[in-house]
Design a protein around this motif. Structure first.
Motif, PDB file in Angstrom:
ATOM      1  N   TYR A   1      -6.732  -2.632   5.565  1.00  0.00           N
ATOM      2  CA  TYR A   1      -7.464  -2.651   4.293  1.00  0.00           C
ATOM      3  C   TYR A   1      -8.220  -1.330   4.120  1.00  0.00           C
ATOM      4  O   TYR A   1      -8.318  -0.802   3.005  1.00  0.00           O
ATOM      5  CB  TYR A   1      -8.420  -3.837   4.269  1.00  0.00           C
TER       6      TYR A   1
ATOM      7  N   LEU B   1      -1.212  -1.176  -5.320  1.00  0.00           N
ATOM      8  CA  LEU B   1      -2.528  -1.375  -4.728  1.00  0.00           C
ATOM      9  C   LEU B   1      -3.155  -2.721  -5.099  1.00  0.00           C
ATOM     10  O   LEU B   1      -3.867  -3.319  -4.285  1.00  0.00           O
ATOM     11  CB  LEU B   1      -3.453  -0.220  -5.114  1.00  0.00           C
ATOM     12  N   GLU B   2      -2.897  -3.204  -6.298  1.00  0.00           N
ATOM     13  CA  GLU B   2      -3.446  -4.514  -6.682  1.00  0.00           C
ATOM     14  C   GLU B   2      -2.824  -5.628  -5.842  1.00  0.00           C
ATOM     15  O   GLU B   2      -3.527  -6.528  -5.362  1.00  0.00           O
ATOM     16  CB  GLU B   2      -3.205  -4.775  -8.172  1.00  0.00           C
TER      17      GLU B   2
ATOM     18  N   SER C   1      -1.472  -5.270  -2.887  1.00  0.00           N
ATOM     19  CA  SER C   1      -1.941  -5.075  -1.516  1.00  0.00           C
ATOM     20  C   SER C   1      -3.357  -5.619  -1.348  1.00  0.00           C
ATOM     21  O   SER C   1      -3.659  -6.303  -0.365  1.00  0.00           O
ATOM     22  CB  SER C   1      -1.902  -3.590  -1.159  1.00  0.00           C
ATOM     23  N   GLN C   2      -4.216  -5.337  -2.303  1.00  0.00           N
ATOM     24  CA  GLN C   2      -5.594  -5.815  -2.220  1.00  0.00           C
ATOM     25  C   GLN C   2      -5.656  -7.342  -2.229  1.00  0.00           C
ATOM     26  O   GLN C   2      -6.423  -7.942  -1.459  1.00  0.00           O
ATOM     27  CB  GLN C   2      -6.416  -5.254  -3.384  1.00  0.00           C
ATOM     28  N   ARG C   3      -4.821  -7.960  -3.046  1.00  0.00           N
ATOM     29  CA  ARG C   3      -4.783  -9.421  -3.100  1.00  0.00           C
ATOM     30  C   ARG C   3      -4.369 -10.001  -1.740  1.00  0.00           C
ATOM     31  O   ARG C   3      -4.996 -10.949  -1.234  1.00  0.00           O
ATOM     32  CB  ARG C   3      -3.786  -9.869  -4.184  1.00  0.00           C
TER      33      ARG C   3
ATOM     34  N   THR D   1       0.834  -1.205   0.000  1.00  0.00           N
ATOM     35  CA  THR D   1       0.000   0.000   0.000  1.00  0.00           C
ATOM     36  C   THR D   1       0.864   1.249   0.000  1.00  0.00           C
ATOM     37  O   THR D   1       0.615   2.206  -0.746  1.00  0.00           O
ATOM     38  CB  THR D   1      -0.931   0.015   1.230  1.00  0.00           C
TER      39      THR D   1
ATOM     40  N   LYS E   1      -7.219  -9.451   0.930  1.00  0.00           N
ATOM     41  CA  LYS E   1      -8.384 -10.318   0.721  1.00  0.00           C
ATOM     42  C   LYS E   1      -8.120 -11.725   1.259  1.00  0.00           C
ATOM     43  O   LYS E   1      -8.997 -12.343   1.870  1.00  0.00           O
ATOM     44  CB  LYS E   1      -8.754 -10.357  -0.766  1.00  0.00           C
TER      45      LYS E   1
ATOM     46  N   LEU F   1      -5.885   1.113   2.676  1.00  0.00           N
ATOM     47  CA  LEU F   1      -5.748   0.864   1.236  1.00  0.00           C
ATOM     48  C   LEU F   1      -6.933   1.446   0.469  1.00  0.00           C
ATOM     49  O   LEU F   1      -6.752   2.117  -0.555  1.00  0.00           O
ATOM     50  CB  LEU F   1      -5.650  -0.646   0.993  1.00  0.00           C
ATOM     51  N   LEU F   2      -8.144   1.206   0.954  1.00  0.00           N
ATOM     52  CA  LEU F   2      -9.343   1.710   0.272  1.00  0.00           C
ATOM     53  C   LEU F   2      -9.376   3.233   0.235  1.00  0.00           C
ATOM     54  O   LEU F   2      -9.776   3.838  -0.765  1.00  0.00           O
ATOM     55  CB  LEU F   2     -10.599   1.172   0.964  1.00  0.00           C
TER      56      LEU F   2
ATOM     57  N   ASN G   1      -7.184   4.398  -2.373  1.00  0.00           N
ATOM     58  CA  ASN G   1      -7.755   4.085  -3.681  1.00  0.00           C
ATOM     59  C   ASN G   1      -8.985   4.937  -3.996  1.00  0.00           C
ATOM     60  O   ASN G   1      -9.622   4.764  -5.035  1.00  0.00           O
ATOM     61  CB  ASN G   1      -8.132   2.597  -3.721  1.00  0.00           C
TER      62      ASN G   1
END
Length: 419
Positions: free
Chosen positions: A271, A241-242, A244-246, A236, A249, A274-275, A278
């Motif tokens: 998370y 970001l992709e 980090s999101q993976r 992050t 999750k 991160l959001l 984003n």
């Protein structure tokens, strides 16, 4: 079992002289050498000496064996972050606290008591055990010495003495016995934690990946998840970001499935960061709201979540009264819990909320001086830029340049994360 220490302990406890104890069993000089571990007493002599003291040597051996078994289980529970079992064995060991000092387990006992207290955030208790270990440094074997250095490094990280901790941990990594599996995985994890706090995400990711690999090898699920948490936080930070999101999750799903509530809400908070980054403010707000409903209102994590939510609520342009009520709560709780940084940041948002000109005086005289004391200077950047812009808008160009140049070496802004 150290028979000499045991014999000496019980002799002193019974107020007996060496002459009284040795009479008819061995010479006084021989007893003295046994008690001071110069000679190893044979089983027969030791049994006679302990019998005179009213102690059954077989029962004493059994007690020492029980301590070793409990201590080994305690160490394993800590290494696997099994808080429930660690607490169970901690209480069992406390019941044996008078026996342990006369065993050869006393150093590991105090070392892992220190580690247990660090795991639970009890720094004062951790330092108490560290002080006992430090006074006996000359008696530590190489593995105990490395454990002492490692745990002191963790203690320094918890104190925020990050640069000192980093140097110590790197020196341990290069030590002769550091290839021992325990040290390799622990040092990698704590170094990643340290570099995360120092806002050096590239290095933090390298060590987090090393720790992740090693923890996976031993099926250490909690520490694996904690290593993934560090990866997600630093992805992050680098705007990956992709990736980090993976990671988050996976963390959210697994921690929920395995009933690991603490990990779940730690992941939920990060998370949410991160959001927010984003631009998904509603979803970010929902994450922080979940966290505030889980954490105790007096806890630091609760205040972290509250403060992170305030920033999102500003971005969502919600009613000012709602934000003000949250800020008042954060300030009151921070003052009562002595969380100065959180209090100052909440006051910053209060000044912003009121559009007060006092905001810039506050940034310059209170907020920046406090943040400068921290070793992670990335949190200074947004406030320094804001102050420089205000000076520029008011025609004070020299002052604006002073602040821009002072913090020009800081390249990225760091969000408060839960590690």
């Amino acid at each position: 079992m150290e028979l000499g220490r045991t014999i000496k302990y019980y002799r002193i406890k019974h107020n007996m002289t060496q002459a009284e104890l040795a009479d008819g069993i061995c010479s006084i000089p021989h007893l003295s050498k046994i008690e001071n571990s110069i000679y190893n007493a044979n089983f027969g002599t030791a049994a006679l000496l302990l019998e005179r003291l009213g102690i059954n040597i077989e029962e004493e051996y059994a007690q020492h064996s029980e301590i070793k078994h409990t201590l080994d289980a305690f160490i394993e529970a800590i290494q696997f972050a099994d808080e429930e079992k660690a607490t169970e064995y901690y209480e069992l060991l406390l019941d044996k606290e008078t026996v342990i000092p006369r065993t050869n387990y006393r150093n590991m006992y105090h070392l892992y008591m220190m580690r247990y207290h660090l795991m639970n955030g009890h720094l004062t208790l951790a330092f108490k055990d560290w002080s006992i270990v430090d006074k006996n440094r000359s008696n530590l074997d190489p593995v105990e010495e490395l454990s002492a250095e490692l745990f002191y490094g963790i203690y320094l990280v918890e104190l925020g003495r990050l640069k000192e901790a980093k140097q110590l941990l790197l020196s341990i990594k290069n030590a002769e016995h550091s290839s021992h599996y325990l040290f390799t995985r622990e040092i990698a994890f704590i170094l990643s934690h340290c570099y995360t706090e120092l806002n050096q995400p590239e290095k933090a990711i390298i060590y987090a990946k090393e720790a992740l690999y090693l923890f996976k090898q031993e099926d250490n699920y909690i520490r694996t998840a904690q290593s993934q948490m560090l990866l997600g936080i630093n992805y992050t930070q680098l705007n990956m970001l992709e990736e980090s999101q993976r990671v988050f999750k996976v963390l959210l799903r697994n921690s929920r499935l395995f009933g690991q509530q603490s990990l779940y809400f730690q992941a939920t908070y990060n998370y949410g960061i991160l959001l927010k980054k984003n631009g998904e403010y509603e979803a970010s707000h929902d994450c922080f709201l979940q966290c505030t409903q889980f954490y105790e209102p007096s806890s630091k994590n609760y205040l972290y979540a509250r403060l992170a939510d305030v920033e999102v609520l500003f971005l969502l342009n919600v009613d000012k009264t709602r934000i003000r009520d949250i800020l008042i709560e954060i300030i009151e709780q921070s003052v009562s819990q002595s969380h100065e940084r959180l209090e100052l940041q909440a006051r910053y948002y209060m000044y912003r909320l009121e559009s007060s000109e006092q905001l810039y005086h506050f940034i310059e005289t209170e907020l920046l001086p406090h943040l400068e004391q921290l070793e992670s200077h990335a949190e200074l950047l947004p406030y320094a830029r804001e102050l420089a812009l205000w000076y520029q808008q008011n025609g004070h160009y020299e002052k604006a340049n002073e602040y821009l140049q002072k913090y020009s070496s800081i390249t990225t802004i760091k969000d408060l994360s839960m590690v």
